[in-house]
Scaffold this active site. Structure first.
Site, PDB file in Angstrom:
ATOM      1  N   GLY A  54      -7.031  -8.779  -6.901  1.00 23.83           N
ATOM      2  CA  GLY A  54      -5.737  -9.445  -6.844  1.00 23.83           C
ATOM      3  C   GLY A  54      -5.010  -9.138  -5.554  1.00 23.83           C
ATOM      4  O   GLY A  54      -5.619  -8.821  -4.533  1.00 23.83           O
ATOM      5  N   CYS A  55      -3.693  -9.206  -5.592  1.00 25.15           N
ATOM      6  CA  CYS A  55      -2.870  -8.982  -4.406  1.00 25.15           C
ATOM      7  C   CYS A  55      -3.148  -7.623  -3.775  1.00 25.15           C
ATOM      8  O   CYS A  55      -3.070  -6.594  -4.445  1.00 25.15           O
ATOM      9  CB  CYS A  55      -1.393  -9.087  -4.785  1.00 25.15           C
ATOM     10  SG  CYS A  55      -0.269  -8.601  -3.468  1.00 25.15           S
ATOM     11  N   PHE A  56      -3.469  -7.609  -2.479  1.00 25.59           N
ATOM     12  CA  PHE A  56      -3.807  -6.327  -1.846  1.00 25.59           C
ATOM     13  C   PHE A  56      -2.603  -5.402  -1.723  1.00 25.59           C
ATOM     14  O   PHE A  56      -2.766  -4.194  -1.578  1.00 25.59           O
ATOM     15  CB  PHE A  56      -4.526  -6.484  -0.512  1.00 25.59           C
ATOM     16  CG  PHE A  56      -3.994  -7.494   0.470  1.00 25.59           C
ATOM     17  CD1 PHE A  56      -2.666  -7.877   0.517  1.00 25.59           C
ATOM     18  CD2 PHE A  56      -4.865  -8.069   1.393  1.00 25.59           C
ATOM     19  CE1 PHE A  56      -2.200  -8.790   1.447  1.00 25.59           C
ATOM     20  CE2 PHE A  56      -4.415  -8.999   2.324  1.00 25.59           C
ATOM     21  CZ  PHE A  56      -3.069  -9.359   2.353  1.00 25.59           C
ATOM     22  N   TYR A 197       8.740  -9.515  -5.623  1.00 26.91           N
ATOM     23  CA  TYR A 197       7.356  -9.398  -6.089  1.00 26.91           C
ATOM     24  C   TYR A 197       6.981  -7.927  -6.272  1.00 26.91           C
ATOM     25  O   TYR A 197       6.347  -7.552  -7.260  1.00 26.91           O
ATOM     26  CB  TYR A 197       6.402 -10.078  -5.111  1.00 26.91           C
ATOM     27  CG  TYR A 197       4.949  -9.958  -5.508  1.00 26.91           C
ATOM     28  CD1 TYR A 197       4.367 -10.889  -6.359  1.00 26.91           C
ATOM     29  CD2 TYR A 197       4.163  -8.903  -5.053  1.00 26.91           C
ATOM     30  CE1 TYR A 197       3.042 -10.769  -6.743  1.00 26.91           C
ATOM     31  CE2 TYR A 197       2.837  -8.781  -5.428  1.00 26.91           C
ATOM     32  CZ  TYR A 197       2.281  -9.718  -6.278  1.00 26.91           C
ATOM     33  OH  TYR A 197       0.970  -9.595  -6.654  1.00 26.91           O
TER      34      TYR A 197
END
Length: 223
Positions: A54-56, A197
């Protein structure tokens, strides 16, 4: 992206949501999957391992909390194109996923433990994404550099699938090359704690991992 990781041109946003994000099925991508793994030698006693989950931003923070991990770098791996960027990987057409390079001391933390961190810090059955981040650029990939690492990954993946009674989504790739991401992505969670986020996705994911694996945390994170 709703979390505004960067301002993408309108046409790229449209492309991101309209394409099928199945770049990993292209023939060029299949050649990557079928390649012989490249082993990264120790440097000053430090080893390197590579994971996509997923998001690094999230994954970087998780691994940096682990005892024995010296540094984590955000980047791209697993694709068939050269010099991927954030914008190009977000089209879903390069085959690359957001990934991290984990630089660690193998005398303190083993590759097998890093694999446990990997599977234990994600939704292992989510295909082509993690949490709110969806698309092949956010898919889960775990990279091996030799036969021993592949055996460790396969064993743990199979055991987890049996435990969950469900397929584990992570792809298993031979490591080829890691491309470092743009500077503004590095240490993003630490540098931008006010980002919505980070507050709503990254930090909760990190805290969930810390609560699950307190024994793996470095002293500065063990609280």
């Amino acid at each position: 992206m709703f979390h505004i990781k960067s301002i993408l041109p309108t046409f790229l946003i449209a492309l991101l949501f309209s394409c099928n994000n199945m770049a990993q099925q292209k023939s060029d991508q299949q050649a990557v999957i079928n390649s012989e793994p490249i082993e990264v030698p120790l440097h000053n006693g430090e080893a390197r391992a590579y994971f996509a989950s997923g998001c690094f931003w999230c994954v970087e923070a998780i691994y940096e909390s682990v005892n024995g991990v010296e540094e984590v770098i955000s980047g791209y791996a697993g694709g068939h194109t050269k010099n991927p960027t954030y914008a190009s990987s977000n089209t879903g057409q390069t085959g690359h996923a957001e990934a991290v390079e984990v630089i660690y001391n193998p005398k303190i933390v083993s590759f097998a433990t890093l694999v446990d961190v990997y599977f234990g810090s994600q939704n292992p059955i989510q295909v082509n994404g993690q949490g709110p981040d969806k698309g092949s650029q956010y898919r889960s990939i775990i990279f091996y550099q030799n036969v021993e690492q592949k055996q460790i990954i396969d064993s743990k993946k199979n055991a987890l699938a049996k435990e969950l009674n469900a397929p584990v989504a992570a792809e298993v790739y031979p490591f080829q090359k890691f491309w470092k991401a743009e500077d503004y992505h590095q240490n993003y969670e630490k540098l931008h704690p006010e980002n919505p986020y980070i507050q709503n996705v990254s930090i909760p994911r990190l805290n969930k991992f810390k609560a699950k694996f307190p024994e793996l945390l470095g002293e500065k994170n063990n609280h």
